[in-house]
Write a protein that holds these residues in place. Structure first.
Motif, short mmCIF file in Angstrom:
data_model
loop_
_atom_site.label_atom_id
_atom_site.label_comp_id
_atom_site.label_asym_id
_atom_site.label_seq_id
_atom_site.Cartn_x
_atom_site.Cartn_y
_atom_site.Cartn_z
N ALA A 158 -3.63 7.61 -7.75
CA ALA A 158 -4.74 8.57 -7.66
C ALA A 158 -5.00 8.77 -6.17
N TYR B 118 9.90 9.19 -6.97
CA TYR B 118 8.54 9.75 -6.80
C TYR B 118 8.62 11.25 -6.49
N PHE C 264 -8.86 1.43 -7.66
CA PHE C 264 -9.37 1.55 -6.29
C PHE C 264 -10.28 2.76 -6.13
N MET D 292 0.84 -1.20 0.00
CA MET D 292 0.00 0.00 0.00
C MET D 292 0.88 1.25 0.00
N ARG D 293 0.51 2.24 -0.83
CA ARG D 293 1.29 3.48 -1.03
C ARG D 293 2.69 3.20 -1.59
N GLN D 294 2.79 2.14 -2.43
CA GLN D 294 4.12 1.80 -2.94
C GLN D 294 4.70 2.90 -3.81
N PHE E 243 0.62 17.56 -5.58
CA PHE E 243 0.05 16.21 -5.55
C PHE E 243 -1.17 16.07 -6.47
N ILE F 188 -0.65 -0.47 -8.25
CA ILE F 188 -1.93 0.19 -7.94
C ILE F 188 -1.93 1.55 -8.61
N HIS G 124 -0.91 -1.19 6.49
CA HIS G 124 -1.38 0.14 6.09
C HIS G 124 -0.31 0.71 5.16
N ARG H 20 6.32 9.06 -1.19
CA ARG H 20 7.43 9.97 -0.88
C ARG H 20 8.70 9.31 -0.36
N GLY I 57 -2.09 17.60 5.26
CA GLY I 57 -3.03 16.67 4.66
C GLY I 57 -4.14 17.37 3.92
N PRO I 58 -5.21 16.61 3.61
CA PRO I 58 -6.27 17.15 2.75
C PRO I 58 -7.21 18.12 3.47
N PHE J 170 -11.10 0.97 -0.15
CA PHE J 170 -10.37 1.34 1.07
C PHE J 170 -11.33 1.94 2.09
N PHE K 104 -4.64 20.30 -0.75
CA PHE K 104 -3.75 19.63 0.21
C PHE K 104 -2.84 20.67 0.84
C1 LIG Z 1 -7.47 7.87 3.63
C2 LIG Z 1 -6.85 7.81 2.25
C3 LIG Z 1 -6.46 8.89 1.43
N1 LIG Z 1 -5.96 8.37 0.25
C4 LIG Z 1 -6.02 7.02 0.28
C5 LIG Z 1 -6.61 6.63 1.51
C6 LIG Z 1 -6.96 5.22 1.90
C7 LIG Z 1 -5.80 4.44 2.35
C8 LIG Z 1 -5.19 4.90 3.64
O1 LIG Z 1 -5.84 4.77 4.70
O2 LIG Z 1 -4.04 5.37 3.58
C9 LIG Z 1 -5.63 6.06 -0.75
C10 LIG Z 1 -4.48 6.37 -1.62
N2 LIG Z 1 -3.72 7.50 -1.68
C11 LIG Z 1 -2.76 7.37 -2.64
C12 LIG Z 1 -2.93 6.11 -3.26
C13 LIG Z 1 -2.13 5.72 -4.49
C14 LIG Z 1 -1.71 4.39 -4.71
C15 LIG Z 1 -0.71 3.78 -3.76
O3 LIG Z 1 -1.15 3.16 -2.76
O4 LIG Z 1 0.50 3.84 -4.04
C16 LIG Z 1 -3.98 5.47 -2.61
C17 LIG Z 1 -4.53 4.06 -2.83
C18 LIG Z 1 -1.73 8.36 -2.99
C19 LIG Z 1 -1.40 9.41 -2.03
N3 LIG Z 1 -2.27 10.20 -1.33
C20 LIG Z 1 -1.58 11.15 -0.61
C21 LIG Z 1 -0.19 10.97 -0.87
C22 LIG Z 1 0.92 11.84 -0.33
C23 LIG Z 1 0.84 13.13 -1.10
C24 LIG Z 1 2.16 13.74 -1.47
O5 LIG Z 1 2.85 13.24 -2.36
O6 LIG Z 1 2.42 14.77 -0.85
C25 LIG Z 1 -0.07 9.89 -1.77
C26 LIG Z 1 1.19 9.35 -2.39
C27 LIG Z 1 -2.19 12.21 0.23
C28 LIG Z 1 -3.32 11.86 1.09
N4 LIG Z 1 -4.47 11.25 0.71
C29 LIG Z 1 -5.29 11.02 1.80
C30 LIG Z 1 -4.64 11.57 2.94
C31 LIG Z 1 -5.20 11.53 4.35
C32 LIG Z 1 -3.42 12.11 2.51
C33 LIG Z 1 -2.45 12.88 3.32
C34 LIG Z 1 -1.60 12.01 4.16
C35 LIG Z 1 -0.29 11.77 3.48
O7 LIG Z 1 0.30 12.78 3.04
O8 LIG Z 1 0.17 10.61 3.45
C36 LIG Z 1 -6.59 10.35 1.74
#
Ligand SMILES: Cc1c2[nH]c(c1CCC(=O)O)Cc1[nH]c(c(CCC(=O)O)c1C)Cc1[nH]c(c(CCC(=O)O)c1C)Cc1[nH]c(c(C)c1CCC(=O)O)C2
Length: 344
Positions: free
Chosen positions: A74, A34, A142, A24-26, A44, A71, A323, A29, A94-95, A205, A89
């Motif tokens: 998005a 990336y 997803f 997950m999140r592979q 972002f 994955i 996670h 950052r 965060g968002p 998710f 963001f």
């Molecule tokens: C709750 C949720 C979100 N997004 C997502 C969830 C569900 C999974 C989980 O519980 O983590 C899902 C998600 N977000 C992202 C993906 C891409 C695919 C992957 O998994 O690699 C996926 C599947 C990219 C992302 N989504 C986000 C990033 C980081 C953004 C950046 O590059 O600055 C990425 C790579 C941003 C994001 N997006 C979200 C938040 C709360 C944040 C900020 C927190 C953070 O910065 O990690 C909402």
């Protein structure tokens, strides 16, 4: 046709000596490549809506590590944006979204069939990926589950306890349920369009499912997931669905049979031995190494990885984290995890 891809074989119920693996999140950052592509995109959200660059960051961890699945790059919050919410963001925080707590704010949302206008670049990303991925790599699409997406739409941000969403659920159940229904319908269309564009599996998710208990868990985590899964199965027979009701605890038991998902993704608050007995008896499971091991590494990472592989070895299993990987993770620890899974 017999499946040749490792991930699809696990989802079809095959028990494999070496489980397929992805993370997950592979694309994130912790990877320097990336961070470079994200800087090139500007921010972002611009990265999410730039099909060439979003495909590029999806492919980066595949090139570096040879994961069994990619994955789509998005975010779950693109759906609220496509429904008309403002989304931005804040760096380091965060968002942020415009909030929905009043009927008038709900009434101002767009209808479900308007979402493709905003989301069409995502479908283009999927099309690029289905051309460019290696033939052995499975492409996962997803979306967020309705409850989790609603928690952000109601509060306008991430919250530690999802308080504002629980307050609306109790204070104005009609409005809350109307919002969940709108997100559910949009999610079906969104996932369906990803599949039409080439996604081979979809994952739902529900990151905040753990804050729903008892009857609320059944109504707002299980039921929307069942409705979405059923619609996907009707429209796209043969496309597997992975459900992730994070921190569901006992709610993991029976989740697959109640919703119809082909695989239940597990967070690391449940032990693999417990989950093998209680959850994997219904079919494929995914998980569940604590993502902190990607920061700390060492023998503990190796031992825990082996323990998880062993615990799930008698049934279908997809190795993953519990996670998302965090930005402070060391890319070498990811390699160590993969070598441990594949090399014993
Ligand atoms: C709750 C949720 C979100 N997004 C997502 C969830 C569900 C999974 C989980 O519980 O983590 C899902 C998600 N977000 C992202 C993906 C891409 C695919 C992957 O998994 O690699 C996926 C599947 C990219 C992302 N989504 C986000 C990033 C980081 C953004 C950046 O590059 O600055 C990425 C790579 C941003 C994001 N997006 C979200 C938040 C709360 C944040 C900020 C927190 C953070 O910065 O990690 C909402």
């Amino acid at each position: 046709m017999a499946e040749t891809k490792k991930l699809l074989r696990a989802l079809a119920g095959e028990v494999q000596d070496v489980p397929p693996i992805w993370m997950m999140r592979q694309a994130g950052r912790y990877l320097p490549e990336y961070r470079a592509t994200r800087a090139q995109a500007g921010d972002f959200l611009s990265l999410c809506y730039n099909p060439e660059l979003a495909a590029e960051v999806t492919l980066q961890p595949i090139r570096r590590y040879g994961f069994d699945a990619a994955i789509l790059f998005a975010d779950i919050l693109l759906v609220p944006q496509a429904l008309g919410a403002d989304l931005w963001f804040v760096t380091g925080e965060g968002p942020r979204l415009s909030t929905i707590t009043q009927q008038a704010e709900f009434d101002a949302l767009k209808p479900v069939d308007a979402i493709h206008e905003t989301l069409s670049p995502v479908y283009e990303t999927v099309r690029i990926l289905s051309r460019e991925l290696p033939s052995e790599t499975t492409l996962i699409g997803f979306a967020g589950a309705p409850w989790t997406v609603a928690t952000y739409m109601i509060a306008g941000r991430g919250t530690p306890d999802q308080g504002p969403a629980h307050a609306l659920r109790e204070g104005d159940t009609g409005l809350f349920e109307a919002l969940l229904d709108r997100i559910t319908a949009a999610t079906i269309e969104y996932l369906s369009a990803q599949i039409d564009a080439g996604a081979e599996v979809v994952k739902i998710f529900d990151s905040w499912a753990g804050s729903l208990r008892g009857e609320a868990f059944r109504k707002y985590a299980v039921e929307p997931c069942r409705v979405i899964t059923q619609a996907i199965k009707e429209r796209h027979p043969g496309i597997p669905v992975i459900g992730f009701p994070r921190e569901a605890g006992d709610g993991y038991i029976g989740f697959a049979s109640l919703t119809g998902v082909d695989c239940v993704a597990l967070d690391n608050s449940v032990s693999p031995e417990w989950a093998a007995e209680k959850v994997q008896i219904d079919g494929c499971v995914q998980g569940n190494l604590a993502s902190s091991h990607m920061v700390t590494g060492g023998q503990a990472l190796v031992d825990e990885t082996r323990r998880i592989v062993e615990a799930f070895s008698k049934g279908p299993h997809i190795f993953n984290l519990g996670h998302g990987i965090t930005p402070d993770a060391d890319p070498d620890n990811v390699q160590l995890m993969i070598d441990t899974v594949r090399g014993g």
